[in-house]
Design an enzyme around this catalytic site. Structure first.
Site, short mmCIF file in Angstrom:
data_model
loop_
_atom_site.label_atom_id
_atom_site.label_comp_id
_atom_site.label_asym_id
_atom_site.label_seq_id
_atom_site.Cartn_x
_atom_site.Cartn_y
_atom_site.Cartn_z
N LEU B 87 0.79 -1.11 0.18
CA LEU B 87 0.17 0.18 -0.18
C LEU B 87 1.05 1.26 -0.10
CD1 LEU B 87 -2.65 -0.96 2.51
CD2 LEU B 87 -2.71 -1.52 0.26
N ASN B 155 4.52 -8.30 6.42
CA ASN B 155 5.35 -7.61 7.38
C ASN B 155 4.73 -6.65 8.16
OD1 ASN B 155 5.41 -6.16 5.02
ND2 ASN B 155 7.40 -5.33 5.77
#
Lengths: 282, 282, 282
Positions: B87, B155
């Site tokens: 993103l 992550n």
């Protein structure tokens, strides 16, 4: 924690050695060996196609095993090369809808009884086990498969049809979801070695007798386990998919009936049957 | 069981060879090869950060692939080292809330369309695939990753943020839940070899062309599988997580918007952006 | 994606080095080491049987760890050979039903707090861990087990009893469902090597100190992970089974109380206790 073994064990019934149970008939042979283990042998030649009659015979045999409190059950086949070829195409071709409904409803019952059985189960897979044959094998708690050029898998997709949700649930209960998705979407038939590697079967046997022996060894692991505790524990692991189908039985039947009434489906069945007839006449 | 192959296959559309589809634009390149396989290439330099515009382009490209009944789709990147960096932070920094809502809603749609697509999907991961990049790759049915010092993983936690439930569902659909929990809580980025071992990718490729070839080989396994049966079967495995988000879309959006309005979050974004600027100016 | 590390990290509390927390008492010893990691040691001789008092002590110790925002917690035992022998049979023999209700309710709370803890957890399993002992270990996020002739498993079935659904859920969260069903129905106690192979433990240690060291190494993987992001992510993976028990607590308690009031159960407990007394008097 603590031991209820003696108290619970006293409720177990010891079965007489190797006698035919009452439901032993032409399509299913049911015997109990000296250790109280029932052996259910499918024997509808040539390939144990699951038609309504065979499903009814399996259904009542499962009731019989439950009623007689067998220590466990082994499912196998009288055919030398096929465990079961799966659902009988003739139950779906130009169907009488009332019979088709009974056919599907009986298949649902067989699965719920076998997958959710109180008694321990193992499959001695002595030949090919595609589609519905694989379903029966996966519904047992343990599987030994005879070494050879046999295959096993839910190959419905390869045949242009769709495995019901409870077939999918049964496979996801047996192998990892990632492997199940891949196998289901590609309609994969596993070789014996591949099936062993992915966990679709638990051991490879040299022949049918060896497969049955291996199943017995598995079932004997429950000898010292009080049967009530074992069956309730099995239920806690397996009740989810069974409850899902119980809630959804009518919708699942309607879906099957609509599928059968699709002209394309009937057209395909017709083509397939013509092809089989040509092969047979050669 | 039986073969509906011919009847069902007749409804498939054969696509013309290697032509650009209409949605091919600056951010996503969409072509179809001679075998009817669509190749969707993300090309928002430098690292395919998923901003609203790129997500919209992916969204309409997915519609395009579905509409054209491609035999399958391969997702890859135009960058030589990054599949997608996830993103775009700038969509979250000092956000216009209306745009932020559209941003998150579009991300939800992209995921639902890709994870639950009727067409078969594979990712040719030719570079790093952290966070949202990993999500896109995992939403495909199969993954080839180019060998190298690349990493892949959700992550988010390492970055101080929380992966939405549907990110978690997508990972649990790909690798065992035990591995997923460990990877998610530690914000683990897997090397290519680690990803292969845990099942996060299916094969390792020498370069992008090889990764695409391997994806094609995977997709060609469906060549003889009627597409309707395949897509309905895929749906039976994947519908759970998709339905969960569909029921929960508004709450999921509100959670994201509240997250953005947390002063600590904005403060961290500010610090992070200053750091990136300093790096860029060196 | 982006880094909220600094902002979120500032809310973490650094604990003073190796000091006993206030709940440190005769049944549970709770200390915090120099790295801010809490070590909870069960010390109810001889085998850490989980009676109401020990469960209460664990319960309040878990609250203490949460309140003090420890960086993580290691669960271990003061016994040289037993991690925990599981539930104390004397809480179930000729029970006062009010106490029995509190006993089971406290066990539920301990599990919900440990399995769903916001802080990271690891078990240093320095001896046998059957039944409830295995449950405690599996409720942690990671396990090191000391090499030796120790065993671990949910062996309730072998003892004639039935593991509650949330015990089953906890095992299915740790090892594949196929392995869990097999282990649960056979009441299997895994050797250390078997437990490692199936993923029931993550590493084998040479002794207790080594097990604790290995747990610390695991917990230190979270050092750079903002704790809020970590704990919310853990919650997304684990909330399902916790919510299921929360909704079902009263029914679960009633099931336990009815089980205790079964004359066969009490008869078995009586036999078992007589046997233990005979053993003890030799």
């Amino acid at each position: 924690m603590f031991v209820l073994r003696q108290a619970l064990r006293s409720s177990r019934v010891v079965l007489p050695a190797t006698r035919p149970m009452s439901s032993s008939g032409p399509l299913v042979d049911l015997t109990v060996d000296g250790d109280g283990i029932a052996i259910m042998t499918l024997q509808r030649p040539p390939v144990n196609s699951l038609n309504l009659d065979l499903l009814k015979a399996i259904n009542s045999s499962l009731d019989e095993v439950a009623k007689n409190k067998a220590k466990g059950m082994i499912l196998t086949s009288a055919s030398p090369t096929v465990f079961s070829a799966g659902l009988d195409i003739m139950e779906m071709y130009k169907p009488d809808l009332k019979r088709a409904e009974e056919f599907w409803s009986t298949l649902q019952e067989v699965w719920m009884k076998l997958f959710g059985s109180t008694f321990a189960t193992a499959a001695a897979i002595n030949g090919h086990a595609p589609a519905g044959g694989c379903l029966l094998a996966m519904s047992c708690e343990w599987r030994a498969m005879v070494s050879g050029k046999y295959t096993i898998g839910l190959n419905e997709t390869a045949l242009g049809i769709v495995a019901p949700t409870w077939f999918v649930d049964t496979m996801c209960n047996t192998i990892p979801v990632r492997e199940a998705e891949f196998a289901l979407t590609t309609g994969r038939l596993f070789t014996v070695d591949e099936a062993l590697k992915v966990g679709l079967v638990d051991e490879v046997a040299t022949d049918k007798a060896d497969a049955i022996d291996k199943c017995k060894t598995f079932l004997k692991r429950f000898e010292r386990i009080p049967s009530l505790a074992r069956s309730l524990t099995k239920n806690r692991v397996r009740s989810g998919p069974v409850l899902r189908l119980q809630k959804n039985r009518q919708a699942d039947i309607q879906e099957f009936l609509q599928f059968l009434q699709n002209p394309k489906v009937q057209q395909s069945l017709d083509m397939y049957i013509q092809m089989l007839k040509k092969k047979a006449s050669k």
